[in-house]
Design a protein around this motif. Structure first.
Motif, PDB file in Angstrom:
ATOM      1  N   VAL A 194       0.737  -1.293   0.020  1.00  0.00           N
ATOM      2  CA  VAL A 194       0.133  -0.054  -0.210  1.00  0.00           C
ATOM      3  C   VAL A 194       0.810   1.060  -0.018  1.00  0.00           C
ATOM      4  N   GLN A 195       0.448   2.156  -0.790  1.00  0.00           N
ATOM      5  CA  GLN A 195       1.304   3.301  -0.773  1.00  0.00           C
ATOM      6  C   GLN A 195       0.501   4.542  -0.373  1.00  0.00           C
ATOM      7  N   VAL A 196       0.939   5.326   0.511  1.00  0.00           N
ATOM      8  CA  VAL A 196       0.245   6.462   1.056  1.00  0.00           C
ATOM      9  C   VAL A 196       1.055   7.667   0.684  1.00  0.00           C
ATOM     10  N   TRP A 279       6.452  12.737 -10.279  1.00  0.00           N
ATOM     11  CA  TRP A 279       6.725  11.245 -10.374  1.00  0.00           C
ATOM     12  C   TRP A 279       5.584  10.328  -9.758  1.00  0.00           C
ATOM     13  N   PHE A 280       5.263  10.937  -8.378  1.00  0.00           N
ATOM     14  CA  PHE A 280       4.044  10.080  -7.712  1.00  0.00           C
ATOM     15  C   PHE A 280       2.774  10.629  -8.448  1.00  0.00           C
ATOM     16  N   ARG A 281       2.518  11.759  -8.700  1.00  0.00           N
ATOM     17  CA  ARG A 281       1.178  11.860  -9.176  1.00  0.00           C
ATOM     18  C   ARG A 281       0.626  11.075 -10.509  1.00  0.00           C
ATOM     19  N   LYS A 282       1.673  10.354 -10.722  1.00  0.00           N
ATOM     20  CA  LYS A 282       1.428   9.391 -12.281  1.00  0.00           C
ATOM     21  C   LYS A 282       1.007   8.152 -11.800  1.00  0.00           C
ATOM     22  N   ASP A 283       1.064   7.588 -10.405  1.00  0.00           N
ATOM     23  CA  ASP A 283       0.890   6.628 -10.065  1.00  0.00           C
ATOM     24  C   ASP A 283      -0.596   6.379  -9.246  1.00  0.00           C
ATOM     25  N   PRO A 284      -1.519   5.871 -10.124  1.00  0.00           N
ATOM     26  CA  PRO A 284      -2.901   5.710  -9.826  1.00  0.00           C
ATOM     27  C   PRO A 284      -3.124   5.029  -8.279  1.00  0.00           C
ATOM     28  N   ARG A 285      -2.189   4.271  -7.824  1.00  0.00           N
ATOM     29  CA  ARG A 285      -2.285   3.509  -6.787  1.00  0.00           C
ATOM     30  C   ARG A 285      -2.136   4.136  -5.294  1.00  0.00           C
ATOM     31  N   VAL A 287      -2.797   6.364  -2.216  1.00  0.00           N
ATOM     32  CA  VAL A 287      -3.895   6.737  -1.417  1.00  0.00           C
ATOM     33  C   VAL A 287      -3.386   8.090  -0.927  1.00  0.00           C
ATOM     34  N   TRP A 288      -3.956   9.358  -1.080  1.00  0.00           N
ATOM     35  CA  TRP A 288      -3.363  10.575  -0.573  1.00  0.00           C
ATOM     36  C   TRP A 288      -4.176  10.959   0.712  1.00  0.00           C
ATOM     37  N   ASP A 298      -4.670   8.678  11.181  1.00  0.00           N
ATOM     38  CA  ASP A 298      -5.824   7.283  11.297  1.00  0.00           C
ATOM     39  C   ASP A 298      -6.368   6.966   9.725  1.00  0.00           C
ATOM     40  N   ARG A 299      -6.268   7.944   9.063  1.00  0.00           N
ATOM     41  CA  ARG A 299      -6.964   7.676   7.526  1.00  0.00           C
ATOM     42  C   ARG A 299      -5.739   6.984   6.915  1.00  0.00           C
TER      43      ARG A 299
END
Length: 311
Positions: A194-196, A279-285, A287-288, A298-299
């Protein structure tokens, strides 16, 4: 077999430098039962503390940290080597039923760790030939050559990053394929990943960068660089390219004033932060979470649990 627990997820905390990733990484580690894995290319070097914003041990809240202070500044560090070290650390953490929380400013290093990324081989003779050309004609001339054979790679690599330009030309020559074809695909090496991302507006980020750089110089960045030069910083192939350090080296060499070094460090950091964000904005996976959300930890923890349940 039904009682065998699922492995813990791999969490990668990403976003621009100065966006607040460090504090959030500690919050997440505390909530998830985790340990932090550094993914910053320059924090692996001993003595590079102030300029890399390395968190002092006393401020780590007792959370174990991995892949810090591994190398002397004279030693090279490569993405391929770091990938192996990080994946070993992740495996060790998960074997102890803990959650690895990756955090750092090097986008390529993070992607190389979490995504499927096989590194092309190397050819020492070809590498030496290209490095000799780099010394002779400079990185900008080699960058122009790269643009002719692989425009996509050239667009992603700064003209003054001679080391990456050389590597890209080496890969093109060895494989007959664009260097960009060897970059990581958007496919996790482990599906329990998971990427946050920390979402922050540009004006706020720029203000934070300005404050951070001023604090670094006030806290002794010049003295830190002087000590590292005595330990061979200029002889290293990787460490001496770090933002802030190269500007201070120029100041100590008499090439610029201290005020110019400070302003150039701010400008270079802003450019770096924009490249990270792009770079990171191109990755749709990813969660921001908002940088100023009081419930961001917590989110983020909820996103990890929802995307990669551990039971």
């Amino acid at each position: 077999m039904d009682n065998v627990p699922m492995p813990q997820p791999i969490v990668a905390l990403v976003g621009a430098t100065a966006s607040g990733k460090t504090g959030l990484s500690l919050d997440l580690a505390e909530r998830l039962g985790g340990e932090v894995v550094n993914t910053d290319a320059m924090q692996v070097y001993r003595g590079m503390d102030i300029g890399t914003a390395k968190l002092p041990e006393a401020e780590r809240r007792g959370v174990p940290h991995h892949l810090l202070d591994l190398r002397e500044v004279t030693e090279p560090s490569t993405v391929a080597e770091f990938q192996g070290l990080a994946r070993d650390a992740i495996a060790d953490i998960r074997e102890r039923d803990r959650v690895p929380v990756l955090v750092g400013g090097s986008a390529l290093y993070t992607r190389a760790i979490v995504d499927r990324f096989e590194f092309p081989g190397t050819d020492e003779s070809l590498r030496r030939e290209l490095e000799a050309e780099l010394e002779r004609i400079g990185s900008h001339a080699l960058h122009e050559r790269l643009a002719g054979v692989d425009p996509e790679a050239a667009a992603a690599i700064l003209p003054d990053n001679g080391r990456r330009v050389v590597r890209a030309l080496e890969v093109v020559a060895l494989t007959g394929r664009p260097y960009s074809a060897s970059l990581p695909r958007l496919e996790y090496a482990d599906p329990l990943t998971v990427q946050v991302g920390v979402d922050i507006d540009r004006p706020t980020l720029d203000a934070r960068i300005e404050q951070r750089v001023e604090e670094m110089f006030a806290d002794g960045l010049v003295e830190e660089v002087e000590a590292l030069l005595a330990r061979g910083l200029q002889d290293g192939r990787t460490a001496n390219r770090a933002i802030g350090y190269r500007e201070v080296v120029g100041f100590l060499a008499g090439d610029r004033s201290l005020a110019e070094a400070v302003e150039q460090t701010k400008a270079a950091t802003r450019r770096f932060a924009r490249r990270q964000d792009a770079w990171f904005r191109k990755d749709p996976r990813i969660v921001w979470v908002a940088h100023d959300d009081p419930d961001r930890a917590d989110r983020a923890a909820e996103a990890v649990r929802a995307a990669a349940p551990t039971a």
